[in-house]
Scaffold this motif. Sequence first.
Motif, PDB file in Angstrom:
ATOM      1  N   TYR A 120     -40.326  -7.140  26.826  1.00  0.00           N
ATOM      2  CA  TYR A 120     -40.076  -8.152  25.742  1.00  0.00           C
ATOM      3  C   TYR A 120     -38.493  -8.075  25.179  1.00  0.00           C
ATOM      4  N   ASP A 121     -37.878  -6.860  25.349  1.00  0.00           N
ATOM      5  CA  ASP A 121     -36.635  -6.985  24.805  1.00  0.00           C
ATOM      6  C   ASP A 121     -35.726  -7.751  25.872  1.00  0.00           C
ATOM      7  N   LEU A 122     -36.103  -8.209  27.057  1.00  0.00           N
ATOM      8  CA  LEU A 122     -35.408  -8.954  27.877  1.00  0.00           C
ATOM      9  C   LEU A 122     -35.504 -10.308  27.688  1.00  0.00           C
ATOM     10  N   LEU A 123     -36.433 -10.955  27.056  1.00  0.00           N
ATOM     11  CA  LEU A 123     -36.637 -12.214  26.797  1.00  0.00           C
ATOM     12  C   LEU A 123     -35.558 -13.156  26.324  1.00  0.00           C
TER      13      LEU A 123
ATOM     14  N   SER B  82     -44.718 -14.103  18.194  1.00  0.00           N
ATOM     15  CA  SER B  82     -45.668 -14.416  16.999  1.00  0.00           C
ATOM     16  C   SER B  82     -46.899 -14.664  17.491  1.00  0.00           C
ATOM     17  N   GLU B  83     -47.264 -15.383  18.365  1.00  0.00           N
ATOM     18  CA  GLU B  83     -48.474 -15.939  18.593  1.00  0.00           C
ATOM     19  C   GLU B  83     -49.304 -15.156  19.551  1.00  0.00           C
ATOM     20  N   VAL B  84     -48.736 -14.075  20.240  1.00  0.00           N
ATOM     21  CA  VAL B  84     -49.488 -13.362  21.153  1.00  0.00           C
ATOM     22  C   VAL B  84     -49.048 -11.900  20.908  1.00  0.00           C
ATOM     23  N   ILE B  85     -48.085 -11.456  20.813  1.00  0.00           N
ATOM     24  CA  ILE B  85     -47.511  -9.868  21.151  1.00  0.00           C
ATOM     25  C   ILE B  85     -47.939  -9.263  19.604  1.00  0.00           C
ATOM     26  N   LYS B  86     -47.503  -9.903  18.574  1.00  0.00           N
ATOM     27  CA  LYS B  86     -47.765  -9.139  17.396  1.00  0.00           C
ATOM     28  C   LYS B  86     -49.450  -9.322  17.102  1.00  0.00           C
ATOM     29  N   PRO B  87     -50.004 -10.151  17.392  1.00  0.00           N
ATOM     30  CA  PRO B  87     -51.552 -10.329  17.153  1.00  0.00           C
ATOM     31  C   PRO B  87     -52.401  -9.295  17.809  1.00  0.00           C
ATOM     32  N   PHE B  88     -51.876  -9.163  19.182  1.00  0.00           N
ATOM     33  CA  PHE B  88     -52.119  -8.460  20.134  1.00  0.00           C
ATOM     34  C   PHE B  88     -51.987  -6.810  19.831  1.00  0.00           C
TER      35      PHE B  88
ATOM     36  N   MET C  52     -54.625  -3.202  18.065  1.00  0.00           N
ATOM     37  CA  MET C  52     -54.438  -1.855  18.775  1.00  0.00           C
ATOM     38  C   MET C  52     -54.345  -0.595  17.929  1.00  0.00           C
ATOM     39  N   SER C  53     -54.701   0.477  17.990  1.00  0.00           N
ATOM     40  CA  SER C  53     -54.600   1.739  17.150  1.00  0.00           C
ATOM     41  C   SER C  53     -53.601   2.613  18.313  1.00  0.00           C
ATOM     42  N   VAL C  54     -53.710   2.407  19.585  1.00  0.00           N
ATOM     43  CA  VAL C  54     -52.779   3.174  20.447  1.00  0.00           C
ATOM     44  C   VAL C  54     -52.161   2.269  21.610  1.00  0.00           C
ATOM     45  N   GLY C  55     -51.041   1.532  21.301  1.00  0.00           N
ATOM     46  CA  GLY C  55     -50.378   0.530  22.165  1.00  0.00           C
ATOM     47  C   GLY C  55     -50.489   0.849  23.605  1.00  0.00           C
ATOM     48  N   LEU C  56     -50.422  -0.431  24.265  1.00  0.00           N
ATOM     49  CA  LEU C  56     -50.591  -0.430  25.621  1.00  0.00           C
ATOM     50  C   LEU C  56     -49.461   0.663  26.471  1.00  0.00           C
ATOM     51  N   LYS C  57     -49.763   1.152  27.509  1.00  0.00           N
ATOM     52  CA  LYS C  57     -48.841   1.754  28.185  1.00  0.00           C
ATOM     53  C   LYS C  57     -49.141   1.503  29.803  1.00  0.00           C
ATOM     54  N   PRO C  58     -48.147   0.986  30.470  1.00  0.00           N
ATOM     55  CA  PRO C  58     -48.143   0.286  31.685  1.00  0.00           C
ATOM     56  C   PRO C  58     -48.031   1.089  32.854  1.00  0.00           C
ATOM     57  N   THR C  59     -48.614   1.055  33.856  1.00  0.00           N
ATOM     58  CA  THR C  59     -48.494   1.801  34.983  1.00  0.00           C
ATOM     59  C   THR C  59     -48.226   0.844  36.180  1.00  0.00           C
TER      60      THR C  59
ATOM     61  N   TRP D 167     -59.382  -9.859  21.822  1.00  0.00           N
ATOM     62  CA  TRP D 167     -58.864 -10.770  21.031  1.00  0.00           C
ATOM     63  C   TRP D 167     -59.863 -11.193  19.760  1.00  0.00           C
ATOM     64  N   LYS D 168     -61.205 -10.884  20.132  1.00  0.00           N
ATOM     65  CA  LYS D 168     -62.275 -11.155  18.960  1.00  0.00           C
ATOM     66  C   LYS D 168     -62.303 -10.111  17.933  1.00  0.00           C
ATOM     67  N   LEU D 169     -61.672  -9.161  18.192  1.00  0.00           N
ATOM     68  CA  LEU D 169     -61.456  -8.227  17.160  1.00  0.00           C
ATOM     69  C   LEU D 169     -60.645  -8.643  15.798  1.00  0.00           C
ATOM     70  N   VAL D 170     -60.891  -8.580  14.572  1.00  0.00           N
ATOM     71  CA  VAL D 170     -60.206  -9.031  13.808  1.00  0.00           C
ATOM     72  C   VAL D 170     -59.220  -7.824  13.328  1.00  0.00           C
ATOM     73  N   PRO D 171     -57.786  -8.256  13.267  1.00  0.00           N
ATOM     74  CA  PRO D 171     -56.991  -7.150  13.121  1.00  0.00           C
ATOM     75  C   PRO D 171     -56.979  -6.673  11.798  1.00  0.00           C
ATOM     76  N   ALA D 172     -56.868  -5.462  11.579  1.00  0.00           N
ATOM     77  CA  ALA D 172     -56.891  -4.848  10.188  1.00  0.00           C
ATOM     78  C   ALA D 172     -55.417  -5.171   9.567  1.00  0.00           C
TER      79      ALA D 172
END
Length: 167
Positions: A57-60, A86-92, A96-103, A161-166
């Motif tokens: 996302y730093d490349l956007l 603001s509409e996808v990444i921050k709410p996603f 999360m308690s442990v962020g995504l790690k890609p492979t 996405w159904k989870l209510v973010p803390a």
Amino acid sequence: MSMRKPIQAIARGVAAAVLSSVLLAQFDVAAAADEAANKATVQKAFDAWSSGTGSPYDLLADNVEWTITGNSAASKAYGSRDAFISEVIKPFNARMSVGLKPTIRNMYADGDTVIVFFDAAGTAKDGKPYMNTYAWFLDMQDGKIVNASAFFDSIAFNELWKLVPAE
């Protein structure tokens, strides 16, 4: 009858063909270099994401159009970096308690487009693992993502996405 004019015409034709071949070869070399540079830029961003020091996302570009295809809760076209973040990444990330790690499974480049096929896993705030497989088609310009189409398992995404973010 002189053979001079037909020979000159043939010579001009051969010269034009040779020049065209040389120019096409130079274009192919330049295009291959651009593909390699774009692929390296995206790879570096994924490496940073994996190590927790950055993200793709730093490349956007500011005016990126990021489209989430399919039928997920977030499926639509986002017309700017700010809208997508603001509409996808921050709410996603808020879910999360442990962020995504890609492979990365594979990465392809064709012209200005880099295609990344990857898995990503993290842990939701409810303690459940989140895993998904993605395919991103990224159109690059001057080292920035200017257009993107994202494909993923919308069922897994919607469950998260159904989870209510803390707060």
